[in-house]
Design a protein around this motif. Structure first.
Motif, PDB file in Angstrom:
ATOM      1  N   LYS A 224      81.295  11.800 -44.399  1.00 34.48           N
ATOM      2  CA  LYS A 224      82.613  11.313 -43.961  1.00 34.48           C
ATOM      3  C   LYS A 224      83.115  12.077 -42.742  1.00 34.48           C
ATOM      4  CE  LYS A 224      84.770  11.343 -48.046  1.00 34.48           C
ATOM      5  NZ  LYS A 224      85.863  11.100 -49.017  1.00 34.48           N
ATOM      6  N   GLU A 225      82.872  13.381 -42.707  1.00 34.76           N
ATOM      7  CA  GLU A 225      83.286  14.177 -41.552  1.00 34.76           C
ATOM      8  C   GLU A 225      82.571  13.694 -40.292  1.00 34.76           C
ATOM      9  OE1 GLU A 225      82.437  18.202 -42.562  1.00 34.76           O
ATOM     10  OE2 GLU A 225      83.959  18.311 -44.151  1.00 34.76           O
ATOM     11  N   GLN A 226      81.281  13.441 -40.407  1.00 39.77           N
ATOM     12  CA  GLN A 226      80.509  13.002 -39.252  1.00 39.77           C
ATOM     13  C   GLN A 226      80.901  11.595 -38.804  1.00 39.77           C
ATOM     14  OE1 GLN A 226      76.321  13.553 -40.059  1.00 39.77           O
ATOM     15  NE2 GLN A 226      76.544  15.753 -40.435  1.00 39.77           N
ATOM     16  N   VAL A 227      81.143  10.705 -39.781  1.00 36.98           N
ATOM     17  CA  VAL A 227      81.538   9.337 -39.448  1.00 36.98           C
ATOM     18  C   VAL A 227      82.930   9.310 -38.809  1.00 36.98           C
ATOM     19  CG1 VAL A 227      82.189   7.107 -40.464  1.00 36.98           C
ATOM     20  CG2 VAL A 227      80.038   8.194 -41.107  1.00 36.98           C
ATOM     21  N   PHE A 228      83.817  10.193 -39.272  1.00 37.19           N
ATOM     22  CA  PHE A 228      85.134  10.262 -38.632  1.00 37.19           C
ATOM     23  C   PHE A 228      84.981  10.577 -37.157  1.00 37.19           C
ATOM     24  CE2 PHE A 228      88.603  12.886 -36.975  1.00 37.19           C
ATOM     25  CZ  PHE A 228      89.647  11.976 -37.059  1.00 37.19           C
ATOM     26  N   LEU A 229      84.148  11.543 -36.829  1.00 42.49           N
ATOM     27  CA  LEU A 229      83.966  11.943 -35.433  1.00 42.49           C
ATOM     28  C   LEU A 229      83.369  10.814 -34.599  1.00 42.49           C
ATOM     29  CD1 LEU A 229      82.556  15.557 -35.935  1.00 42.49           C
ATOM     30  CD2 LEU A 229      84.835  14.953 -35.091  1.00 42.49           C
ATOM     31  N   SER A 230      82.325  10.176 -35.113  1.00 41.92           N
ATOM     32  CA  SER A 230      81.585   9.198 -34.313  1.00 41.92           C
ATOM     33  C   SER A 230      82.143   7.781 -34.377  1.00 41.92           C
ATOM     34  CB  SER A 230      80.112   9.182 -34.733  1.00 41.92           C
ATOM     35  OG  SER A 230      79.983   8.871 -36.104  1.00 41.92           O
ATOM     36  N   HIS A 231      82.955   7.449 -35.401  1.00 38.02           N
ATOM     37  CA  HIS A 231      83.437   6.070 -35.552  1.00 38.02           C
ATOM     38  C   HIS A 231      84.957   5.932 -35.703  1.00 38.02           C
ATOM     39  CE1 HIS A 231      79.168   5.519 -36.555  1.00 38.02           C
ATOM     40  NE2 HIS A 231      79.344   4.267 -36.201  1.00 38.02           N
ATOM     41  N   SER A 232      85.618   6.918 -36.252  1.00 33.32           N
ATOM     42  CA  SER A 232      87.030   6.736 -36.599  1.00 33.32           C
ATOM     43  C   SER A 232      88.009   7.452 -35.680  1.00 33.32           C
ATOM     44  CB  SER A 232      87.279   7.211 -38.043  1.00 33.32           C
ATOM     45  OG  SER A 232      86.516   6.465 -38.953  1.00 33.32           O
ATOM     46  N   ALA A 233      87.601   8.561 -35.093  1.00 33.30           N
ATOM     47  CA  ALA A 233      88.537   9.390 -34.329  1.00 33.30           C
ATOM     48  C   ALA A 233      89.165   8.632 -33.160  1.00 33.30           C
ATOM     49  CB  ALA A 233      87.840  10.652 -33.825  1.00 33.30           C
ATOM     50  N   LEU A 234      88.351   7.852 -32.448  1.00 31.39           N
ATOM     51  CA  LEU A 234      88.874   7.134 -31.274  1.00 31.39           C
ATOM     52  C   LEU A 234      89.969   6.157 -31.674  1.00 31.39           C
ATOM     53  CD1 LEU A 234      88.815   6.415 -28.280  1.00 31.39           C
ATOM     54  CD2 LEU A 234      86.977   4.783 -28.777  1.00 31.39           C
ATOM     55  N   LEU A 235      89.744   5.356 -32.707  1.00 27.78           N
ATOM     56  CA  LEU A 235      90.749   4.378 -33.121  1.00 27.78           C
ATOM     57  C   LEU A 235      91.981   5.065 -33.705  1.00 27.78           C
ATOM     58  CD1 LEU A 235      91.650   1.505 -33.465  1.00 27.78           C
ATOM     59  CD2 LEU A 235      90.454   1.415 -35.657  1.00 27.78           C
ATOM     60  N   ALA A 236      91.768   6.077 -34.552  1.00 30.09           N
ATOM     61  CA  ALA A 236      92.896   6.770 -35.175  1.00 30.09           C
ATOM     62  C   ALA A 236      93.808   7.392 -34.116  1.00 30.09           C
ATOM     63  CB  ALA A 236      92.380   7.847 -36.132  1.00 30.09           C
ATOM     64  N   LYS A 237      93.216   8.072 -33.151  1.00 23.26           N
ATOM     65  CA  LYS A 237      94.012   8.745 -32.130  1.00 23.26           C
ATOM     66  C   LYS A 237      94.597   7.764 -31.122  1.00 23.26           C
ATOM     67  CE  LYS A 237      91.780  13.203 -32.752  1.00 23.26           C
ATOM     68  NZ  LYS A 237      91.022  14.334 -32.172  1.00 23.26           N
ATOM     69  N   SER A 238      93.937   6.627 -30.918  1.00 23.20           N
ATOM     70  CA  SER A 238      94.503   5.587 -30.044  1.00 23.20           C
ATOM     71  C   SER A 238      95.725   4.951 -30.692  1.00 23.20           C
ATOM     72  CB  SER A 238      93.447   4.517 -29.739  1.00 23.20           C
ATOM     73  OG  SER A 238      92.403   5.049 -28.962  1.00 23.20           O
TER      74      SER A 238
END
Length: 376
Positions: A224-238
């Protein structure tokens, strides 16, 4: 464990009551685009039709006849509505409209079109450009692992150069547009998301090259930590940055971040589950040995037993029998646990939406969650 997590979504969650019917993904996206008044399938069109990228497209044609992944990425920009490459920008626009103007910005409502500020539309385009740039960068192949059937070596090397240059071009355009927003906090948020993407892709590509190491020895928390970085961080922070552009409170910004994070996590889990839940396809889909169902399967089964199953599924020439491995995973708890985890993140996304007033945009955001958390 998973049952307790499922209750996080509350009364409107995915684990209890009669849920609304899940519409097909294409229908959900089409209806959402009407709400924001913006054809997001053309979100990056201004950049994609620029003279510079047109020249890149001409060069990419030289790769026709090879198996360079840059070709598949390029085709996806035109033909792939199933995976919807513009999903991130659409979500940014929807959550912008769902939140509306803050009390501090009420006097500037004349700058809004369809309930969305022009700066928020620019942010949605920036998000898509960054995502597209990294999709292109992911098309770089390891020359040392190429086979003769992949194409001539010089063509594959040329494809790698084009992937680097065209990805860098898109990223540079995104950064230029980001600076034009003239908001320091937004620049900081999106810059950190780019850093997260780089770190996430580094994790994906830093697997051991030892022949006897077929999968990562990780648990679901690390996954989950790795997927957050590679898939979720951009959308969450946008999503959070879109709230900052409208001067919303820290609480609303956090709820937007939580929605983007958990919705994209459920989207990734849904994608990982497809080879295990599709009923109509007669062909066995190849899947990553580090996908969520496999990671959870390993967690329940134990590392040694999992490696043994992989070895047993390998035929002559180390060709993987995915049907055999798929049946082994489905016989365990990996698939059902991944479905539960997908619904858990969906519930958390729906819970974050409760902070926004009821509207068509909020309903569309909920429908996006429902579309990826429904399993037969």
């Amino acid at each position: 464990m998973w049952g307790a997590l499922l209750r996080l979504g509350g009364r409107r969650g995915l684990s209890g009551g009669v849920p609304p019917p899940a519409a097909p993904w294409s229908q959900v996206v089409s209806e959402a685009e009407k709400i924001v008044g913006y054809p997001t399938s053309f979100m990056s069109l201004r950049c994609l039709l620029s003279d510079e990228l047109s020249n890149i497209a001409m060069q990419v044609r030289k790769l026709v006849g090879t198996k360079h992944p840059l070709l598949d990425t390029a085709r996806g920009f035109v033909y792939d509505s199933r995976n919807n490459l513009q999903m991130r920008g659409l979500v940014v626009l929807l959550i912008s409209k769902a939140a509306g103007p803050s009390t501090a910005e009420l006097s500037f409502q004349h700058n809004m079109v369809s309930g969305i500020y022009s700066s928020q539309r620019s942010l949605a385009e920036i998000t898509e450009l960054i995502h597209t740039a990294f999709l292109v960068h992911r098309g770089i192949v390891n020359i040392g692992e190429l086979k003769s059937c992949d194409g001539p070596l010089k063509d594959m090397q040329f494809g790698n150069k084009m992937a680097v240059l065209s990805g860098d071009f898109l990223l540079a355009n995104a950064c230029t547009s980001l600076a034009q927003l003239q908001n320091t906090k937004v620049v900081e948020l999106i810059s950190s998301a780019i850093g997260d993407l780089v770190q996430g892709i580094y994790y994906e590509n830093s697997k051991s090259s030892e022949e006897n190491c077929l999968t990562d020895d990780i648990g679901i928390s690390t996954w989950k930590e790795q997927v957050f970085l590679s898939h979720s961080a951009l959308l969450a922070k946008s999503c959070q940055a879109a709230m900052e552009l409208a001067k919303h409170s820290a609480e609303i910004q956090d709820m937007a971040f939580q929605y983007g994070k958990h919705m994209s996590m459920s989207h990734k889990l849904h994608s990982d589950l497809q080879p295990f839940v599709k009923e109509s396809s007669s062909d066995i889909m190849a899947f990553s040995l580090n996908c969520a169902p496999a990671v959870l399967h390993q967690e329940f089964l134990g590392r040694d037993a999992w490696i043994k199953q992989i070895r047993e599924a390998q035929g002559k020439g180390n060709i993987m029998d995915y049907k055999k491995l798929q049946e082994a995973i489905k016989a365990g708890k990996g698939v059902t646990s991944a479905i539960d985890l997908c619904r858990c993140h969906g519930n958390r996304a729906l819970a974050a939406l409760e902070s926004f007033p009821p509207s068509e945009a909020r309903a569309a955001l909920a429908n996006i969650v429902y579309a990826v958390t429904r399993f037969s």
